[in-house]
Design an enzyme around this catalytic site. Structure first.
Site, PDB file in Angstrom:
ATOM      1  N   LYS A 105       0.877  -1.182   0.000  1.00  0.00           N
ATOM      2  CA  LYS A 105       0.000   0.000   0.000  1.00  0.00           C
ATOM      3  C   LYS A 105       0.903   1.217   0.000  1.00  0.00           C
ATOM      4  O   LYS A 105       2.005   1.185   0.534  1.00  0.00           O
ATOM      5  CB  LYS A 105      -0.876   0.009   1.259  1.00  0.00           C
ATOM      6  CG  LYS A 105      -2.092   0.906   1.132  1.00  0.00           C
ATOM      7  CD  LYS A 105      -3.258   0.146   0.538  1.00  0.00           C
ATOM      8  CE  LYS A 105      -4.434   1.038   0.226  1.00  0.00           C
ATOM      9  NZ  LYS A 105      -5.625   0.239  -0.161  1.00  0.00           N
ATOM     10  N   ASP A 119      -7.020   4.125  -4.526  1.00  0.00           N
ATOM     11  CA  ASP A 119      -7.690   4.015  -3.226  1.00  0.00           C
ATOM     12  C   ASP A 119      -8.286   5.408  -2.986  1.00  0.00           C
ATOM     13  O   ASP A 119      -8.508   6.150  -3.959  1.00  0.00           O
ATOM     14  CB  ASP A 119      -6.693   3.596  -2.114  1.00  0.00           C
ATOM     15  CG  ASP A 119      -7.397   3.169  -0.828  1.00  0.00           C
ATOM     16  OD1 ASP A 119      -7.928   2.059  -0.776  1.00  0.00           O
ATOM     17  OD2 ASP A 119      -7.451   3.973   0.133  1.00  0.00           O
TER      18      ASP A 119
HETATM   19  P1  NDP Z   1     -12.936   7.750  -2.951  1.00  0.00           P
HETATM   20  O1  NDP Z   1     -11.855   8.724  -2.754  1.00  0.00           O
HETATM   21  O2  NDP Z   1     -13.499   7.549  -4.313  1.00  0.00           O
HETATM   22  O3  NDP Z   1     -14.172   8.084  -1.992  1.00  0.00           O
HETATM   23  C1  NDP Z   1     -13.999   8.150  -0.624  1.00  0.00           C
HETATM   24  C2  NDP Z   1     -15.318   8.532   0.004  1.00  0.00           C
HETATM   25  O4  NDP Z   1     -15.227   8.351   1.414  1.00  0.00           O
HETATM   26  C3  NDP Z   1     -15.681   9.985  -0.217  1.00  0.00           C
HETATM   27  O5  NDP Z   1     -17.072  10.129  -0.243  1.00  0.00           O
HETATM   28  C4  NDP Z   1     -15.075  10.649   1.002  1.00  0.00           C
HETATM   29  O6  NDP Z   1     -15.656  11.893   1.358  1.00  0.00           O
HETATM   30  C5  NDP Z   1     -15.363   9.620   2.066  1.00  0.00           C
HETATM   31  N1  NDP Z   1     -14.377   9.764   3.133  1.00  0.00           N
HETATM   32  C6  NDP Z   1     -13.034   9.656   3.019  1.00  0.00           C
HETATM   33  N2  NDP Z   1     -12.448   9.886   4.198  1.00  0.00           N
HETATM   34  C7  NDP Z   1     -13.448  10.147   5.053  1.00  0.00           C
HETATM   35  C8  NDP Z   1     -13.480  10.464   6.425  1.00  0.00           C
HETATM   36  N3  NDP Z   1     -12.353  10.550   7.148  1.00  0.00           N
HETATM   37  N4  NDP Z   1     -14.703  10.654   7.006  1.00  0.00           N
HETATM   38  C9  NDP Z   1     -15.838  10.563   6.267  1.00  0.00           C
HETATM   39  N5  NDP Z   1     -15.866  10.273   4.971  1.00  0.00           N
HETATM   40  C10 NDP Z   1     -14.683  10.065   4.376  1.00  0.00           C
HETATM   41  O7  NDP Z   1     -12.380   6.369  -2.355  1.00  0.00           O
HETATM   42  P2  NDP Z   1     -12.908   4.889  -2.586  1.00  0.00           P
HETATM   43  O8  NDP Z   1     -14.370   4.885  -2.798  1.00  0.00           O
HETATM   44  O9  NDP Z   1     -12.025   4.253  -3.581  1.00  0.00           O
HETATM   45  O10 NDP Z   1     -12.564   4.211  -1.182  1.00  0.00           O
HETATM   46  C11 NDP Z   1     -13.509   4.113  -0.132  1.00  0.00           C
HETATM   47  C12 NDP Z   1     -13.088   3.002   0.830  1.00  0.00           C
HETATM   48  O11 NDP Z   1     -13.035   1.754   0.120  1.00  0.00           O
HETATM   49  C13 NDP Z   1     -11.706   3.159   1.465  1.00  0.00           C
HETATM   50  O12 NDP Z   1     -11.744   2.594   2.763  1.00  0.00           O
HETATM   51  C14 NDP Z   1     -10.812   2.293   0.577  1.00  0.00           C
HETATM   52  O13 NDP Z   1      -9.648   1.868   1.249  1.00  0.00           O
HETATM   53  C15 NDP Z   1     -11.761   1.143   0.311  1.00  0.00           C
HETATM   54  N6  NDP Z   1     -11.460   0.318  -0.848  1.00  0.00           N
HETATM   55  C16 NDP Z   1     -11.313   0.861  -2.086  1.00  0.00           C
HETATM   56  C17 NDP Z   1     -11.049   0.063  -3.172  1.00  0.00           C
HETATM   57  C18 NDP Z   1     -10.955   0.605  -4.549  1.00  0.00           C
HETATM   58  O14 NDP Z   1     -10.820  -0.203  -5.481  1.00  0.00           O
HETATM   59  N7  NDP Z   1     -11.050   1.905  -4.763  1.00  0.00           N
HETATM   60  C19 NDP Z   1     -10.858  -1.390  -3.015  1.00  0.00           C
HETATM   61  C20 NDP Z   1     -11.121  -1.881  -1.689  1.00  0.00           C
HETATM   62  C21 NDP Z   1     -11.384  -1.038  -0.654  1.00  0.00           C
HETATM   63  P3  NDP Z   1     -14.824  13.251   1.127  1.00  0.00           P
HETATM   64  O15 NDP Z   1     -14.902  13.495  -0.353  1.00  0.00           O
HETATM   65  O16 NDP Z   1     -15.549  14.260   1.942  1.00  0.00           O
HETATM   66  O17 NDP Z   1     -13.431  13.001   1.603  1.00  0.00           O
HETATM   67  O1  2IT Z   2      -7.927  -1.668  -0.695  1.00  0.00           O
HETATM   68  C1  2IT Z   2      -7.868  -2.172  -1.839  1.00  0.00           C
HETATM   69  O2  2IT Z   2      -8.003  -3.389  -2.016  1.00  0.00           O
HETATM   70  C2  2IT Z   2      -7.655  -1.291  -2.982  1.00  0.00           C
HETATM   71  N1  2IT Z   2      -7.589  -0.076  -2.793  1.00  0.00           N
HETATM   72  C3  2IT Z   2      -7.471  -1.861  -4.351  1.00  0.00           C
HETATM   73  C4  2IT Z   2      -6.072  -2.354  -4.556  1.00  0.00           C
HETATM   74  C5  2IT Z   2      -5.729  -2.786  -5.952  1.00  0.00           C
HETATM   75  O3  2IT Z   2      -4.553  -3.101  -6.148  1.00  0.00           O
HETATM   76  O4  2IT Z   2      -6.588  -2.816  -6.834  1.00  0.00           O
END
Ligand code: NDP
Ligand code: 2IT
Length: 463
Positions: free
Chosen positions: A143, A183
């Protein structure tokens, strides 16, 4: 001066309780990695599930597998200096935690968020170890990211930041060594800028990043994969008890990549989604967020990069709750898709009181340990992040395969593979987590994820 103490053997002379062994092990982890509370939390959760299994399998004790897996292979930390639109020089800190390459190249996302520090990335890379193992694909774990805040930055600023970040990172990554992805704060736009800079400096066109736009090696369904997978997992958990997602009321947190496609797949399954949120607050739409409203949210978030509060200006029947999280809205299924520790013990109690039966985590470690205890005590079907959100990295693995083959699979082919992988993860949880006829998904996912990596470490000798 702090000193780093050597890890003690987990198991003492016997006669002590598992809890004593967990506590002793955790004291060592905390002393060796102080001031990293999220890392301690993630390790504790895994060690609690896995330690009895390790006790029953002497080979893992002898080879010190848990001790080795609580120390990353290496952590790279570097300065990222770049110029903003006013010509001012700005300085951030970038990282890549290369956690383990026991079962494949280091693999995991990059997070750009002001809260990023070493401990946060160590927790995420540690989780990635078990998640990637569960997918059945040959991916190690890593990461990275930076304490850079993309909010309010222009495209040009984001591009210059990404270029500066990759100028250093490119020394350590490659299609066969370490393959980052997105992420929080890193989506298709950032991956494009990062890929361009890698290519410019290293002079090779290779699958060094996943989540790429389709034109240069991206996979169909990768943007959708995490959210879709979270819903496939929820459906698998419900099917196992003779139920389904159809007609279920869902609360979703976040409004980014994962939240958007979790909402889309919930609609596909005939469920109703009544909330979305961001760090400013929650929108509650009792009529449900339908496809048209979701398309508007996607444009708001992905193109205009606006705030979720704007939803109620467009759809005035909905309510905006500033500073609130969605968990006090009654639901059957809760889908935390924002960030770590976003469901407190009190939130979990409220969810249960309001009749919530399923929690499927799109985010990484969104529930605090006390919230998980509440789910367990109340028989909530709890799909923990490393199982329920593995669809994203799984399709990243499929993107790597397509890049190696130099071809692209259709949307239907990738989606079928994703469904199969999520089903396979569910089956592993059932195999390793069934207790008294009920599935403890946390235990099952942790043990199954651990076993494959542990066996690889044993086979590869001490390192
Ligand atoms: P994005 O940046 O697309 O979206 C993040 C969202 O979460 C936004 O709405 C953001 O709001 C909100 N957010 C972030 N930090 C906070 C906080 N401290 N308090 C409240 N809301 C918050 O990210 P993703 O959708 O990609 O990721 C979301 C989650 O999913 C994370 O935990 C990530 O690790 C996990 N994840 C993502 C994967 C991926 O493929 N993208 C894979 C597996 C897990 P704001 O805009 O106000 O910050
Ligand atoms: O938390 C996660 O699994 C991710 N942000 C995706 C990682 C990846 O390599 O696609």
């Amino acid at each position: 001066m702090s000193t780093v103490i050597e890890s003690e053997p987990i198991v003492t002379s016997g006669g002590t309780s598992v809890q004593d062994d967990v506590d002793r092990f955790m004291r060592g982890v905390v002393e060796r990695s102080p001031n990293e509370p999220e890392f301690h939390q993630a390790v504790h959760e895994v060690v609690e599930s896995v330690l009895p299994f390790v006790m029953d399998h002497k080979v893992y004790q002898e080879h010190k597998i848990l001790e080795r897996l609580t120390e990353p292979d290496r952590i790279i930390s570097f300065r990222v200096a770049w110029q903003d639109d006013h010509g001012q020089t700005r300085v951030n800190r970038g990282y890549r935690v290369e956690y383990t390459n026991a079962i494949g190249p280091y693999k995991g996302g990059l997070r750009f968020h002001p809260t990023v520090y070493q401990g946060l990335l160590k927790f995420l890379a540690f989780e990635q170890t078990f998640k990637n193992s569960l997918t059945g694909l040959p991916m190690g774990a890593g990461k990275g990211g930076a304490n850079f805040d993309p909010k309010g930055k222009s495209d040009g600023e984001v591009m210059r930041f990404c270029q500066a970040f990759m100028t250093e990172l490119c020394k350590y990554i490659g299609a066969n060594t370490d393959v980052p992805a997105g992420d929080i704060g890193v989506g298709g736009r950032e991956i494009g800028y990062l890929f361009g800079q890698f290519k410019r400096i290293r002079g090779t066109f290779e699958g060094v990043l996943t989540g790429k736009p389709l034109e240069f090696g991206g996979s169909l369904i990768r943007p959708e994969a995490t959210g879709y997978g979270t819903l496939y997992f929820a459906e698998n958990m419900l099917e196992h008890v003779g139920d389904s997602m159809k007609g279920k009321v869902c609360t979703v947190s976040g409004s980014g990549n994962v939240a958007q496609y979790a909402t889309e797949k919930a609609l596909d399954m005939g469920a109703k989604v009544v909330t979305l949120s961001d760090s400013g607050g929650t929108v509650y739409d009792p009529d449900g967020i339908d496809r048209e409203k979701l398309a508007w949210v996607m444009e708001l978030k992905n193109v205009r990069r606006g705030r979720i509060s704007e939803y109620v200006e467009k759809f005035p029947k909905a309510e905006y709750r500033a500073g609130a999280r969605p968990w006090d809205v009654p639901c059957d299924v809760a889908l935390p898709c924002a960030t770590q520790n976003e469901v407190s013990k009190e939130d979990a109690e409220t969810l249960v009181k309001n009749g919530c039966k399923v929690v499927s985590e799109g985010a990484n470690m969104p529930s605090v340990p006390e919230a998980i205890d509440v789910y367990m005590k109340n028989g909530v079907l709890y799909g923990l992040g490393k199982a329920a959100n593995a669809g994203g990295v799984a399709v990243s693995g499929l993107e790597m395969s397509q890049n190696s083959l130099r071809l692209s699979w259709t949307r239907e082919e990738v989606d079928e593979k994703l469904k199969g992988i999520m089903k396979g993860i569910h089956q592993q949880c059932v195999e390793y987590g069934t207790e008294n006829g009920k599935v403890n998904y946390a235990k099952g996912a942790n043990i199954a994820g651990f076993k494959k990596v542990a066996d690889a470490l044993v086979a590869q000798g001490v390192h």
